[in-house]
Design a protein around this motif. Structure first.
Motif, PDB file in Angstrom:
ATOM      1  N   ALA A 163     -10.144   5.054   5.250  1.00 49.88           N
ATOM      2  CA  ALA A 163     -10.172   6.209   4.356  1.00 49.88           C
ATOM      3  C   ALA A 163     -11.344   6.122   3.379  1.00 49.88           C
ATOM      4  O   ALA A 163     -11.998   7.131   3.079  1.00 49.88           O
ATOM      5  CB  ALA A 163      -8.851   6.308   3.592  1.00 49.88           C
ATOM      6  N   GLU A 164     -11.629   4.912   2.893  1.00 49.98           N
ATOM      7  CA  GLU A 164     -12.758   4.747   1.968  1.00 49.98           C
ATOM      8  C   GLU A 164     -14.087   4.977   2.691  1.00 49.98           C
ATOM      9  O   GLU A 164     -15.005   5.596   2.138  1.00 49.98           O
ATOM     10  CB  GLU A 164     -12.716   3.350   1.347  1.00 49.98           C
ATOM     11  CG  GLU A 164     -11.565   3.170   0.366  1.00 49.98           C
ATOM     12  CD  GLU A 164     -11.497   1.757  -0.189  1.00 49.98           C
ATOM     13  OE1 GLU A 164     -11.045   1.599  -1.345  1.00 49.98           O
ATOM     14  OE2 GLU A 164     -11.879   0.800   0.509  1.00 49.98           O
ATOM     15  N   GLN A 184       0.858   4.284   1.421  1.00 51.47           N
ATOM     16  CA  GLN A 184       0.086   4.846   2.525  1.00 51.47           C
ATOM     17  C   GLN A 184      -0.107   6.360   2.469  1.00 51.47           C
ATOM     18  O   GLN A 184      -1.139   6.855   2.935  1.00 51.47           O
ATOM     19  CB  GLN A 184       0.717   4.417   3.854  1.00 51.47           C
ATOM     20  CG  GLN A 184       0.642   2.909   4.062  1.00 51.47           C
ATOM     21  CD  GLN A 184       1.187   2.466   5.400  1.00 51.47           C
ATOM     22  OE1 GLN A 184       0.806   2.974   6.443  1.00 51.47           O
ATOM     23  NE2 GLN A 184       2.109   1.515   5.363  1.00 51.47           N
ATOM     24  N   PHE A 188      -8.340   7.474   8.941  1.00 48.85           N
ATOM     25  CA  PHE A 188      -7.905   7.433   7.543  1.00 48.85           C
ATOM     26  C   PHE A 188      -6.488   6.858   7.436  1.00 48.85           C
ATOM     27  O   PHE A 188      -5.840   7.002   6.408  1.00 48.85           O
ATOM     28  CB  PHE A 188      -7.981   8.826   6.885  1.00 48.85           C
ATOM     29  CG  PHE A 188      -7.029   9.846   7.442  1.00 48.85           C
ATOM     30  CD1 PHE A 188      -5.773  10.032   6.896  1.00 48.85           C
ATOM     31  CD2 PHE A 188      -7.404  10.646   8.514  1.00 48.85           C
ATOM     32  CE1 PHE A 188      -4.890  10.971   7.410  1.00 48.85           C
ATOM     33  CE2 PHE A 188      -6.542  11.597   9.034  1.00 48.85           C
ATOM     34  CZ  PHE A 188      -5.275  11.759   8.479  1.00 48.85           C
ATOM     35  N   TYR A 189      -6.025   6.193   8.480  1.00 46.16           N
ATOM     36  CA  TYR A 189      -4.711   5.568   8.456  1.00 46.16           C
ATOM     37  C   TYR A 189      -4.764   4.132   7.951  1.00 46.16           C
ATOM     38  O   TYR A 189      -3.750   3.424   7.949  1.00 46.16           O
ATOM     39  CB  TYR A 189      -4.079   5.615   9.848  1.00 46.16           C
ATOM     40  CG  TYR A 189      -3.275   6.872  10.102  1.00 46.16           C
ATOM     41  CD1 TYR A 189      -3.823   8.133   9.881  1.00 46.16           C
ATOM     42  CD2 TYR A 189      -1.977   6.815  10.572  1.00 46.16           C
ATOM     43  CE1 TYR A 189      -3.097   9.282  10.116  1.00 46.16           C
ATOM     44  CE2 TYR A 189      -1.242   7.959  10.815  1.00 46.16           C
ATOM     45  CZ  TYR A 189      -1.799   9.198  10.577  1.00 46.16           C
ATOM     46  OH  TYR A 189      -1.064  10.340  10.809  1.00 46.16           O
ATOM     47  N   THR A 190      -5.939   3.688   7.543  1.00 50.36           N
ATOM     48  CA  THR A 190      -6.089   2.402   6.863  1.00 50.36           C
ATOM     49  C   THR A 190      -6.864   2.649   5.569  1.00 50.36           C
ATOM     50  O   THR A 190      -7.608   3.638   5.458  1.00 50.36           O
ATOM     51  CB  THR A 190      -6.865   1.397   7.722  1.00 50.36           C
ATOM     52  OG1 THR A 190      -8.198   1.898   7.959  1.00 50.36           O
ATOM     53  CG2 THR A 190      -6.167   1.163   9.052  1.00 50.36           C
ATOM     54  N   LEU A 191      -6.695   1.751   4.625  1.00 51.68           N
ATOM     55  CA  LEU A 191      -7.389   1.911   3.350  1.00 51.68           C
ATOM     56  C   LEU A 191      -8.898   1.839   3.546  1.00 51.68           C
ATOM     57  O   LEU A 191      -9.651   2.663   3.018  1.00 51.68           O
ATOM     58  CB  LEU A 191      -6.922   0.829   2.373  1.00 51.68           C
ATOM     59  CG  LEU A 191      -7.580   0.819   0.991  1.00 51.68           C
ATOM     60  CD1 LEU A 191      -7.368   2.146   0.270  1.00 51.68           C
ATOM     61  CD2 LEU A 191      -7.032  -0.340   0.157  1.00 51.68           C
ATOM     62  N   TYR A 232      -3.559   7.456   1.296  1.00 48.42           N
ATOM     63  CA  TYR A 232      -4.774   7.396   2.114  1.00 48.42           C
ATOM     64  C   TYR A 232      -5.331   8.788   2.393  1.00 48.42           C
ATOM     65  O   TYR A 232      -6.546   8.971   2.511  1.00 48.42           O
ATOM     66  CB  TYR A 232      -4.494   6.721   3.463  1.00 48.42           C
ATOM     67  CG  TYR A 232      -4.101   5.274   3.422  1.00 48.42           C
ATOM     68  CD1 TYR A 232      -4.226   4.493   2.280  1.00 48.42           C
ATOM     69  CD2 TYR A 232      -3.577   4.658   4.564  1.00 48.42           C
ATOM     70  CE1 TYR A 232      -3.857   3.165   2.275  1.00 48.42           C
ATOM     71  CE2 TYR A 232      -3.209   3.322   4.569  1.00 48.42           C
ATOM     72  CZ  TYR A 232      -3.347   2.578   3.423  1.00 48.42           C
ATOM     73  OH  TYR A 232      -2.978   1.256   3.412  1.00 48.42           O
ATOM     74  N   ARG A 237      -8.479   3.121  -5.058  1.00 48.78           N
ATOM     75  CA  ARG A 237      -7.789   1.961  -4.488  1.00 48.78           C
ATOM     76  C   ARG A 237      -6.709   1.451  -5.438  1.00 48.78           C
ATOM     77  O   ARG A 237      -5.611   1.077  -4.995  1.00 48.78           O
ATOM     78  CB  ARG A 237      -8.812   0.858  -4.191  1.00 48.78           C
ATOM     79  CG  ARG A 237      -8.221  -0.426  -3.640  1.00 48.78           C
ATOM     80  CD  ARG A 237      -9.289  -1.457  -3.383  1.00 48.78           C
ATOM     81  NE  ARG A 237     -10.015  -1.182  -2.153  1.00 48.78           N
ATOM     82  CZ  ARG A 237      -9.849  -1.870  -1.029  1.00 48.78           C
ATOM     83  NH1 ARG A 237      -8.982  -2.861  -0.980  1.00 48.78           N
ATOM     84  NH2 ARG A 237     -10.572  -1.591   0.043  1.00 48.78           N
ATOM     85  N   HIS A 252       0.832  -1.200   0.000  1.00 45.53           N
ATOM     86  CA  HIS A 252       0.000   0.000   0.000  1.00 45.53           C
ATOM     87  C   HIS A 252       0.871   1.256   0.000  1.00 45.53           C
ATOM     88  O   HIS A 252       1.818   1.364   0.791  1.00 45.53           O
ATOM     89  CB  HIS A 252      -0.894   0.026   1.246  1.00 45.53           C
ATOM     90  CG  HIS A 252      -1.981  -1.000   1.225  1.00 45.53           C
ATOM     91  ND1 HIS A 252      -3.262  -0.738   1.652  1.00 45.53           N
ATOM     92  CD2 HIS A 252      -1.993  -2.295   0.823  1.00 45.53           C
ATOM     93  CE1 HIS A 252      -4.005  -1.815   1.516  1.00 45.53           C
ATOM     94  NE2 HIS A 252      -3.241  -2.779   1.017  1.00 45.53           N
TER      95      HIS A 252
END
Length: 419
Positions: A135-136, A43, A129-132, A46, A56, A41
């Motif tokens: 954030a989505e 990052q 928002f520190y993970t995909l 994000y 994505r 990823h």
């Protein structure tokens, strides 16, 4: 044959595999990289996902595609490291012996560590928002949010990319203005620090930007729990911050296997020498990037610059010679300011972010601690550089150690005269 095992195929681990595969004799050394999946990823991307800036597909690629020929990639969950036996145990029972071990498993948001964070409001009115996935989910929540109290909150330091919460605040403020609803939203920035940032010059500049944009800053706030029924952050000193939409950065921690292996501190970061990244206890274990406890930003630039120093040090180390390189904690980060502008900060263990030009004096072309269009374009261009230059281990024309060239050192304040 001797075995180098690298735990983690993120930024630091991938760069090390690429650089060392070209420098280590293939007959004498094998290199194995271990990670839990085959998804790498980007990052920093994000940050833009909640605003529709990236998709994505633009932030996720295959890990093994960035590893060179001659490197074995093992997909598996790490159970623990048995340092006294020089072996890594995977959860499925596989054993990976090593002569040298590099831990580069990064740091991860842990919302489970704050009471109430993973309660009934998680991904309903509380987002990260520190993970995909976070954030989505936040992207959808922002499209539905048109009034109320939006709180951006940092649980505790250290965190990955310590400027990202500020960036999100600037971006969401500009985004609200673009939608014509800024006057219907109260913005609050909640931090455990005593100011907007950790160092005086940058803290004053970034804090001033928050003030200009009418963002209220709640400092020295150490969250004890989240009251989900009342939608309130509660601190240990019993202060309360209510919210309608909470964008939180959970406690960040190193990998759990580090704790099971007896190699980490209370946050599962591996103690190492801050200049060489070598464990003081085990002379064949290094920790690089976010996985270590060095007093530097947990940011991609730190991983990049430290790897540049590490590679030569590692070759000296395995040859039985003293390591002559000394990493200085160098970090530089673009700070999105909204309105298609960004700042740039450049600093290390001993020198705080200062104003000036980067990387060259006078000409720059980038300004330090000043919001410009050029810096914003640099931030956007970095995604291409990351995939095509940084991860493959190609040379980046920037010095690994911080330079004072082009920086303006503030004049010391005169001593106050006694009355």
């Amino acid at each position: 044959m001797r075995h180098l095992v690298i735990l983690g195929a993120g930024t630091a681990g991938t760069m090390i595999a690429n650089k060392l595969r070209h420098r280590l004799d293939r007959i004498e050394w094998s290199i194995t990289v271990v990670d839990r999946d085959d998804e790498h990823h980007y990052q920093p991307g994000y940050l833009f996902l909640p605003f529709g800036g990236y998709s994505r597909k633009q932030v996720v690629r295959s890990r093994h595609a960035f590893l060179p020929a001659g490197v074995d990639f093992v997909v598996g969950m790490i159970d623990r490291v048995v340092a006294d036996e020089n072996v890594v145990l995977l959860e499925d029972g596989r054993r990976l012996p090593y002569d040298q071990l590099v831990i580069a498993t990064g740091t991860t948001p842990r919302p489970d560590q704050t009471p109430g964070m993973l309660g009934t409001e998680w991904r309903r009115s509380i987002f990260d928002f520190y993970t995909l996935e976070g954030a989505e989910a936040l992207a959808g929540a922002l499209t539905r949010f048109d009034s109320g109290r939006l709180v951006v909150h940092i649980t505790e330091m250290p965190i990955k990319c310590p400027v990202a919460p500020l960036e999100f605040t600037f971006l969401v403020e500009a985004w609200l203005r673009e939608r014509g609803i800024r006057d219907r939203v109260e913005l609050v920035y909640v931090t455990p620090l005593d100011g907007a940032f950790t160092k005086p010059v940058a803290s004053a500049q970034l804090g001033g930007m928050l003030e200009e944009r009418k963002v209220h800053v709640e400092t020295d706030f150490l969250v004890e729990r989240i009251d989900t029924e009342r939608k309130v952050l509660v601190s240990y000193d019993e202060r309360e911050v209510p919210f309608d939409l909470l964008v939180t950065i959970p406690l960040n921690m190193g990998a759990d296997f580090v704790a099971r292996s007896g190699l980490g501190d209370e946050l599962n970061y591996v103690p190492v020498d801050k200049h060489t990244q070598l464990s003081p206890e085990f002379k064949n274990i290094f920790a690089i990037g976010d996985a270590s406890d060095i007093p530097a930003s947990k940011a991609g630039s730190v991983a990049h610059f430290s790897v540049e120093i590490f590679v030569d040090n590692f070759l000296e180390h395995i040859a039985g010679r003293p390591m002559t390189g000394a990493f200085d904690g160098h970090a530089n980060c673009f700070v999105e300011a909204g309105d298609d502008k960004a700042l740039l900060i450049d600093f290390n263990y001993d020198t705080e972010p200062l104003t000036g030009k980067y990387p060259f004096p006078v000409v720059g072309p980038m300004d330090l601690l000043k919001a410009t269009r050029v810096n914003h374009l640099g931030k956007l261009a970095f995604r291409w550089i990351y995939w095509n230059v940084l991860l493959p281990g190609r040379p980046v024309p920037l010095p690994a150690l911080m330079s004072m060239t082009g920086k303006h050192v503030p004049e010391p304040e005169p001593d106050q005269q006694e009355a």
